[in-house]
Each structure stands twice: as C-alpha cells, then as structure tokens.
Design an enzyme around this catalytic site. Structure first.
Site, mmCIF file in Angstrom:
data_model
loop_
_atom_site.group_PDB
_atom_site.id
_atom_site.type_symbol
_atom_site.label_atom_id
_atom_site.label_comp_id
_atom_site.label_asym_id
_atom_site.label_seq_id
_atom_site.Cartn_x
_atom_site.Cartn_y
_atom_site.Cartn_z
ATOM 1 N N ASP A 12 0.866 -1.178 0.000
ATOM 2 C CA ASP A 12 0.000 0.000 0.000
ATOM 3 C C ASP A 12 0.906 1.233 0.000
ATOM 4 O OD1 ASP A 12 0.840 0.343 2.615
ATOM 5 O OD2 ASP A 12 -1.162 0.213 3.511
ATOM 6 N N CYS A 69 2.860 -3.560 3.905
ATOM 7 C CA CYS A 69 2.051 -2.394 4.293
ATOM 8 C C CYS A 69 2.716 -1.800 5.537
ATOM 9 C CB CYS A 69 0.574 -2.754 4.498
ATOM 10 S SG CYS A 69 0.203 -3.820 5.908
ATOM 11 N N THR A 71 2.264 -2.245 8.828
ATOM 12 C CA THR A 71 2.622 -3.285 9.801
ATOM 13 C C THR A 71 2.859 -4.649 9.160
ATOM 14 O OG1 THR A 71 0.304 -3.855 10.071
ATOM 15 C CG2 THR A 71 1.208 -2.200 11.600
ATOM 16 N N HIS A 102 8.209 -25.253 7.518
ATOM 17 C CA HIS A 102 7.124 -26.010 8.150
ATOM 18 C C HIS A 102 5.744 -25.713 7.577
ATOM 19 C CE1 HIS A 102 9.365 -27.138 12.146
ATOM 20 N NE2 HIS A 102 10.038 -27.463 11.053
ATOM 21 N N HIS A 137 4.983 -32.212 8.022
ATOM 22 C CA HIS A 137 4.510 -30.841 7.807
ATOM 23 C C HIS A 137 3.542 -30.768 6.621
ATOM 24 C CE1 HIS A 137 7.357 -29.719 10.807
ATOM 25 N NE2 HIS A 137 8.354 -30.208 10.103
#
Ligand code: RB5
Length: 146
Positions: A12, A69, A71, A102, A137
């Site tokens: 963004d 973005c 965060t 994993h 996994h």
C-alpha cells in the site's frame, strides 16, 4: 522465465520505498519480479493490493508473493483470504525460515513501519532460501486447506 522464478510484489502507500528496495534486491538475485504497484504515495487500501498479489500466486503465474504495508498485518490478512495462499508476516529471520520449512508459505508479508530496510532484505533472503521440509509438515499444510 518460468513462473518458478517469478515473484509478485505489492504494497500500500505506506510501503512503496521498501517494496521498491525489495524489487531491486531480488531482481539482482535473478528473480523475475512482477511489481504490481502502486506507484504513488497517494492513500490507498491494503486489502486491494494484498488480494491482487495473492491472486497472481494462487493462479500459478507467480511462484511467490511478497506484500508490504505499514505493519504487514492487514495486507497479510487480505492475502490469506485467497484460497491456496499461505502468507506469514515476519519481523525477524527465524520466522521467515520456519514459514517456508514447516508451513510451505507461498507469500511473505512485511511491515515497513516495523522493520528497517536492512532487516527486511535479510528476512526476504531467509524466506527465499528455505525449502519446505515436507513429511509430517505436508499433512498439516493440507489440513490448513481444509
Ligand atoms: C495504513 O495507514 C496502514 O493502516 C496500513 O499500511 C497497514 O499497517 C495495515 O495493516
């Protein structure tokens, strides 16, 4: 170049500079970078950009996606709404390795207001250098898809 070496990048407005630094960094490593913007710092909506990048990965046209973005959290949430996407947000390299090893993550999210450029590029490298371990996994990853 095949989709095996193609990475889609998106962000963004809060993360344009970091996205461009990542594009330059991984292009220098030989990755085919599909940078879908945006190109200006005009305020925009991270769900649109997370979804657009995720659709490029889910379609098989891009092997990996990296989204950024402020965060990393919002754009990660948006990406994970697309079927087949496993996107993790990372602020250190251990998690970046583990989401590949994993969780077979096919997308990485970063927060431009959380990590500096140097650490962000190390996280990108850790993500791209790590192979999925498969085995037990793989069973768990299949369970994510439902
Ligand atoms: C934009 O101000 C900010 O909310 C966005 O970049 C992101 O941090 C959302 O998760």
């Amino acid at each position: 170049m095949t989709a095996e070496k193609r990475i889609v990048l998106s962000s963004d407005h809060a993360a344009i500079e970091l996205r461009q630094a990542i594009a330059k960094h991984i292009a220098a490593q030989g990755w085919d970078v599909e940078d879908i913007g945006p190109v200006t710092t005009e305020s925009t909506h991270y769900p649109l950009h997370g979804k657009a990048a995720a659709e490029r990965v889910a379609s098989g046209d891009c092997h990996f996606g990296i989204v950024v973005c402020g965060t990393g959290q919002g754009i990660m949430m948006a990406a994970n709404k697309v079927q087949g996407i496993r996107c993790g947000v990372c602020a250190e390299t251990f998690s970046a390795r583990m989401i590949r090893a994993h969780n077979d993550a096919n997308m990485l999210a970063l927060g431009a207001r959380v990590v500096g450029e140097g650490l962000a590029l190390e996280i990108v490298d850790a993500f791209l250098e790590t192979e999925f371990e498969g085995g037990r996994h793989a069973t768990r990853v299949e369970m994510i898809e439902g």
